[in-house]
Motif scaffolding. Structure first.
Motif, short mmCIF file in Angstrom:
data_model
loop_
_atom_site.label_atom_id
_atom_site.label_comp_id
_atom_site.label_asym_id
_atom_site.label_seq_id
_atom_site.Cartn_x
_atom_site.Cartn_y
_atom_site.Cartn_z
N GLU A 52 6.09 9.97 7.80
CA GLU A 52 7.51 9.97 8.10
C GLU A 52 8.32 9.41 6.94
O GLU A 52 9.40 9.91 6.62
CB GLU A 52 7.77 9.15 9.37
N LEU A 53 7.78 8.38 6.31
CA LEU A 53 8.49 7.80 5.18
C LEU A 53 8.62 8.80 4.04
O LEU A 53 9.68 8.93 3.42
CB LEU A 53 7.77 6.54 4.70
N SER A 66 14.96 1.15 -1.56
CA SER A 66 14.99 1.84 -0.28
C SER A 66 13.80 1.56 0.64
O SER A 66 13.92 1.72 1.84
CB SER A 66 15.08 3.34 -0.52
N LEU A 67 12.69 1.12 0.08
CA LEU A 67 11.51 1.03 0.94
C LEU A 67 11.69 -0.02 2.04
O LEU A 67 11.39 0.25 3.20
CB LEU A 67 10.27 0.71 0.10
N ASP A 118 0.84 -1.21 0.00
CA ASP A 118 0.00 0.00 0.00
C ASP A 118 0.87 1.25 0.00
O ASP A 118 0.60 2.21 -0.72
CB ASP A 118 -0.89 0.04 1.25
N ILE A 119 1.88 1.22 0.85
CA ILE A 119 2.76 2.38 0.96
C ILE A 119 3.40 2.66 -0.39
O ILE A 119 3.51 3.81 -0.81
CB ILE A 119 3.83 2.11 2.04
N ARG A 120 3.78 1.61 -1.06
CA ARG A 120 4.35 1.75 -2.39
C ARG A 120 3.39 2.49 -3.31
O ARG A 120 3.75 3.43 -3.99
CB ARG A 120 4.58 0.34 -2.92
N PHE A 145 13.75 1.01 5.16
CA PHE A 145 13.07 2.04 5.93
C PHE A 145 11.83 1.50 6.62
O PHE A 145 11.46 1.93 7.69
CB PHE A 145 12.67 3.22 5.03
N PHE A 146 11.23 0.56 5.95
CA PHE A 146 9.98 0.01 6.47
C PHE A 146 10.21 -0.73 7.78
O PHE A 146 9.31 -0.89 8.58
CB PHE A 146 9.40 -0.93 5.42
N ARG A 147 11.44 -1.17 7.98
CA ARG A 147 11.73 -1.86 9.23
C ARG A 147 11.71 -0.90 10.41
O ARG A 147 11.56 -1.29 11.55
CB ARG A 147 13.10 -2.55 9.17
N ILE A 148 11.91 0.36 10.12
CA ILE A 148 11.97 1.34 11.21
C ILE A 148 10.61 1.93 11.49
O ILE A 148 10.16 1.99 12.63
CB ILE A 148 12.96 2.47 10.86
N THR A 149 9.97 2.40 10.45
CA THR A 149 8.68 3.04 10.69
C THR A 149 7.71 2.63 9.60
O THR A 149 8.10 2.35 8.47
CB THR A 149 8.80 4.57 10.73
N ARG A 150 6.44 2.60 9.96
CA ARG A 150 5.43 2.26 8.96
C ARG A 150 4.49 3.42 8.75
O ARG A 150 3.43 3.26 8.17
CB ARG A 150 4.67 1.01 9.41
#
Lengths: 421, 542
Positions: B295-296, B282-283, B260-262, B286-291
């Motif tokens: 912020e992304l 890169s996704l 979805d974020i994609r 980064f996705f491991r840190i914040t969802r």
């Protein structure tokens, strides 16, 4: 022709929704036997209306068991029967818990009822005298005033001046009033002061949630649409047959009993029905078993596990670190101690997820926002987040379950949790 | 004895019971016309804007398909009653915007109030009543509210009255529509009250009564034409209440999954192919840190610029070879920017880049580096800087050490100062450091702060008079009284800026205690801008 059919489906949906949203419909069906609370209550109130005496009753039972609705039904019937000799004053402990606003509200409703001018700026004393005077007048005119005190336990907080003056006024021969207290606290009468309790007649009606069989027949009653001119005959028959089929289905019975085991009150049942009805497919126009399953899963939620599923990997790391600290029985835990644990995990296992302190701090704040952790005290407002003590709001069983359900949970986290046992 | 007796004295404040609803409706309409120059109509309760179709709505919110459909089902067709809804989910999951857009699509009246802007019960009540009364606060009515209402009991009475009026209004309107047969469907007879940011109510002073009140509002009003929607960040189980309530129907908005974020990030991109290959790289890390999407997206913006750097033409469609090349180019930046993800920088990107190498390491930078390291990105007067440093020192160092650090001569004896701390036994120091990490900065009385302040100012002024020449002079030497008043002013502004916390007064000593809340990095930065040797004054660093 087609348009008309669609119309009927919409109408059926609308009918069912209005039924569910009106609790009186459900309780009317539930309490039509002579032994029910409805009949008892009606007898009590109507006898005090006809015999012109004072009375006080407590309706007790868990939330959503229909205390108010049954009372409203009784009042509606009595108003039909004796339209000129009843006036109803409704108060709620949530709104009128303090004596000042309670008396004000009573005065307002009495004014409204008897077409008098209500003065907003009348004092507490004025209002209470007005009430006593009005009670006397009503008694002389053979008019019964029914006081409905919802959330009765909240009126019993503080000095109970309202209850005292109300019940005290009822001691006089001329007055003619019924006080109906409604509470979900079963010990509501124990909360009363001695001087109030001695003036209270201890009639209590207990409202219990219906049995499984009753719930099921109530469900059928709610979902059955009338076979008369309002719907096309074949549609109505088919609709009711489908409902019957669903109710007799074994899978449905299982879901239904699961749902009611959790909370068997009528309101809870209505919530379930509402969800199921909302998901009715307007194309077919019939309810299906699927609707009920959707409703069940959308109402029965596990918020903590959902939160875990939403967390990022880094947030999971922090949770596991905190859990480890908890197991080690560290009495005091804050961000810095979590970071120390996090670093030690990284040092011993060389995890790939080792991030900067700032990043972790933000993840930590996310966890606070998600309410998976919270600050242990409210005092330390002068400290910044890193130093304030925190605690976990999730049990290790939940965390374990959550980690297992997590899509791409690093194996190391599960290992760490398992080791802690 | 009777009410009527006292009524004539105050005729303006009395109110006759509104037994017949049509009469009150007409009253209301006329009063609205008097109140505002351009009278609002019931149509102002609609979200407004161009009508959107459900399909547009679904495509506008990727990943929210099932939630939108669920809410549509629960709201039901036009003019159907509804049980209260409780919409919840994490930050930036689209709760509010979906509800608002959905009402734009459905074209039904709603009364929206956010518990963040309406931060106490009174403002919330009055905002709801204003909207229902179609009342706009303006200069003409002295920015007054439609109703003054503070008590919940008044609120429920007013609300019931206002809702009845509004619903009657709507019913009249829809009857007219029925007779005139316009093509677009009416707006129905329902009014929906939306409470956004509902979780904040828990922190209100009177939350123990307001929460049950709002949750029980539907049962209290007993009006089938009213729909209630609560929007909250936190799940229903966090709304503890010792008196209970019948829970509203939960609608859950989960955080977006990676796919979805994609989709969301790919929307409105000039070159989706290129961006998609960028996201491939890169996704995931980064996705491991914040969802959280907000912020992304801020983190990706500079990174994508970096990614595009080697390309001359940004509209190019990348092939495999180029992707590989770009991948090796970006890989370095990804790992470093992972740790920068939440940093909001006011400096141009290039400058941050140059300073990054130094900021990576946790160790304090040496003074020699100070020239090229990023400066403070906000302005502060020199005395405020000194004050901040002294507050930092007072919070950091144990009070017993002050005498040895700053002796009566103003600490000019460098040798003595440096030796003292290092004499301590290492283990003891470690435990102290541990304590500092756990307990946080210590608190101190005002006297101590001022003493330290005077000491360090005199030290700083001794070696060179640069500051004075630059016009930032403090005039310490000159007038001590002046300085004191100035310092107290500075202190209060630092407190307001939350650099220094002002605690409650200590019950034993009776004086207010302060606590500095700045990080060591910031303190060092401030010190560097003053060319003040802060690290030599810190107790734990020798």
């Amino acid at each position: 022709m087609e348009m008309k059919r669609e119309n009927h489906k919409g109408k059926a949906l609308n009918l069912l929704r209005s039924r569910v949203c009106d609790p009186k419909f459900a309780f009317k069906a539930l309490y039509n036997s002579p032994e029910s609370n409805y009949s008892k209550l009606k007898f009590m109130i109507s006898s005090s209306v006809t015999e012109a005496c004072n009375n006080s009753i407590l309706l007790l039972g868990p939330r959503g068991s229909g205390k108010i609705s049954v009372l409203e039904l009784v009042i509606r019937d009595l108003l039909d029967e004796y339209p000129d000799s009843i006036s109803v004053i409704r108060l709620s402990g949530l709104l009128h818990g303090d004596d000042i606003s309670a008396f004000k509200e009573i005065a307002r409703q009495l004014c409204m009822e008897h077409q008098l001018l209500f003065s907003k700026s009348a004092s507490f004393d004025d209002n209470s005298q007005f009430m006593v005077a009005m009670l006397k007048e009503c008694g002389l005119a053979h008019k019964t005033v029914i006081f409905v005190l919802d959330e009765f336990d909240l009126f019993a907080q503080g000095k109970q001046r309202l209850l005292y003056s109300l019940l005290d006024a009822m001691q006089s021969v001329t007055s003619q009033a019924v006080v109906v207290g409604i509470s979900c606290r079963l010990d509501a009468d124990q909360l009363l002061e001695k001087r109030v309790r001695s003036r209270f007649s201890h009639r209590k009606l207990l409202f219990m949630p219906p049995s499984m069989e009753d719930s099921q027949s109530l469900l059928v009653h709610m979902l059955t649409i009338p076979v008369d001119s309002s719907f096309p005959r074949d549609y109505a028959i088919e609709f009711n047959r489908k409902v019957q089929n669903i109710v007799e289905d074994k899978r449905f019975k299982e879901t239904f009993s699961n749902y009611l085991n959790f909370d068997s009150s009528v309101k809870h049942l209505l919530k379930f029905l509402f969800c199921a009805i909302s998901h009715m497919d307007l194309k077919t126009g019939f309810l299906s078993l699927e609707n009920f399953k959707t409703a069940f899963s959308s109402i029965n939620r596990q918020p903590k596990l959902e939160c875990l599923r939403n967390s990022s990997i880094l947030e999971l790391y922090i949770l596991v670190c905190m859990k480890r600290l908890e197991v080690k029985e560290k009495s005091f835990c804050n961000f810095n101690s979590v970071m120390k644990e996090y670093k030690s995990i990284h040092d011993s296992f060389q995890t790939s997820d080792y991030y900067d302190r700032n990043v972790c701090l933000r993840a930590f704040e996310h966890l606070i926002n998600r309410e998976l952790i919270c600050f242990a005290d409210n005092r330390g407002h002068s400290l910044s987040v890193e130093y304030r003590p925190v605690k976990l709001l999730i049990s290790s069983a939940e965390l374990n379950q959550g980690l297992r359900a997590y899509h791409s949970c690093p194996a190391i986290l599960q290992k760490l949790m398992d080791r802690e046992g | 004895m009777d009410k009527e007796e006292e009524a004539p004295q105050i005729p303006r404040r009395t109110r006759r019971s509104s037994t017949s609803s049509w009469a009150s409706t007409s009253n209301d309409v006329s009063s609205v016309k008097v109140n505002s120059l351009e009278p609002q109509t019931i149509n102002d309760l609609l979200v407004g804007g161009e009508p959107v179709s459900l399909d547009d709505l679904l495509s506008n919110f990727p990943g929210r398909n099932s939630q939108i459909r669920e809410i549509v089902h629960l709201l039901g067709p036009l003019n159907t009653p509804m049980l209260p809804l409780f919409v919840y989910g994490g930050a930036s999951t689209g709760k509010t915007s979906i509800i608002l857009q959905l009402f734009r699509h459905l074209n039904r009246p709603l009364v929206y109030s956010s518990c963040r802007t309406c931060y106490n019960p009174r403002i919330l009540f009055e905002s709801i009543l204003n909207q229902l009364h179609l009342h706009r606060r303006s200069a003409a009515n002295g920015y007054s509210n439609a109703k003054r209402c503070e008590r919940p009991s008044d609120f429920v009475n007013f609300l019931r009255e206002a809702l009845t009026n509004a619903i009657n209004n709507l019913k009249e309107k829809s009857e007219k529509l029925m007779s005139s047969k316009t093509m677009r469907g009416g707006i129905g007879n329902m009014i929906y009250l939306v409470f956004d940011n509902f979780q904040l109510v828990r922190e209100w002073d009177k939350s123990s009564t307001i929460l049950p009140l709002l949750f029980n509002l539907y049962d209290m009003l007993k009006m089938p034409e009213v729909g209630l929607i609560f929007i909250s960040n936190s799940s229903p189980d966090t709304f503890y209440s010792n008196m209970g309530y019948v829970e509203p129907i939960p609608v859950y908005f989960p955080d977006y999954v990676e796919a979805d974020i994609r989709k969301i990030l790919l929307r409105n991109q000039a070159n989706p192919k290129l961006y998609s290959s960028f996201l491939d790289v890169s996704l995931r890390p980064f996705f491991r840190i914040t969802r959280q999407i907000n912020e992304l997206s801020t983190a990706f913006k500079p990174l994508y610029e970096k990614y595009c750097e080697p390309l001359s033409d940004k509209s190019i469609v990348p092939n495999e070879d180029m992707k590989r090349r770009l991948f090796s180019h970006i890989m370095l930046h990804v790992s470093s920017s992972l740790n920068e993800i939440f940093k909001v920088s006011s400096l141009p990107l290039s400058k941050v880049e140059s300073s990054k190498e130094t900021t990576q390491k946790g160790t304090p930078r040496k003074l020699e580096h100070c020239e090229e390291v990023a400066k403070l990105d906000f302005h502060m007067s020199t005395s405020a800087k000194y004050l901040l440093i002294s507050a930092f020192l007072a919070s950091r160092n144990p009070a017993t050490l002050d005498a040895s650090l700053f002796d009566s001569k103003g600490g000019s004896d460098n040798r003595k100062r440096k030796r003292k701390p290092s004499e301590k036994v290492p283990e003891k120091k470690e435990s102290l450091e541990e304590e500092l990490l756990m307990k946080g900065p210590g608190s101190f009385p005002l006297e101590r702060l001022l003493a330290i302040f005077q000491c360090i100012v005199s030290v700083a002024d001794d070696p060179s008079d640069e500051e004075e020449q630059n016009g930032f002079g403090l005039g310490v030497e000159g007038a001590c009284g002046d300085l004191m008043s100035d310092v107290l002013l500075q202190l209060s502004s630092l407190c307001n800026a939350k650099f220094i916390f002002k605690g409650r007064s200590c019950p034993i000593e009776g004086s207010t205690r302060y606590r500095s809340s700045i990080s060591e990095d910031l303190a060092l930065k401030v010190a560097r801008s003053l060319k003040f040797p802060l690290s030599s004054y810190l107790y734990k660093r020798t």
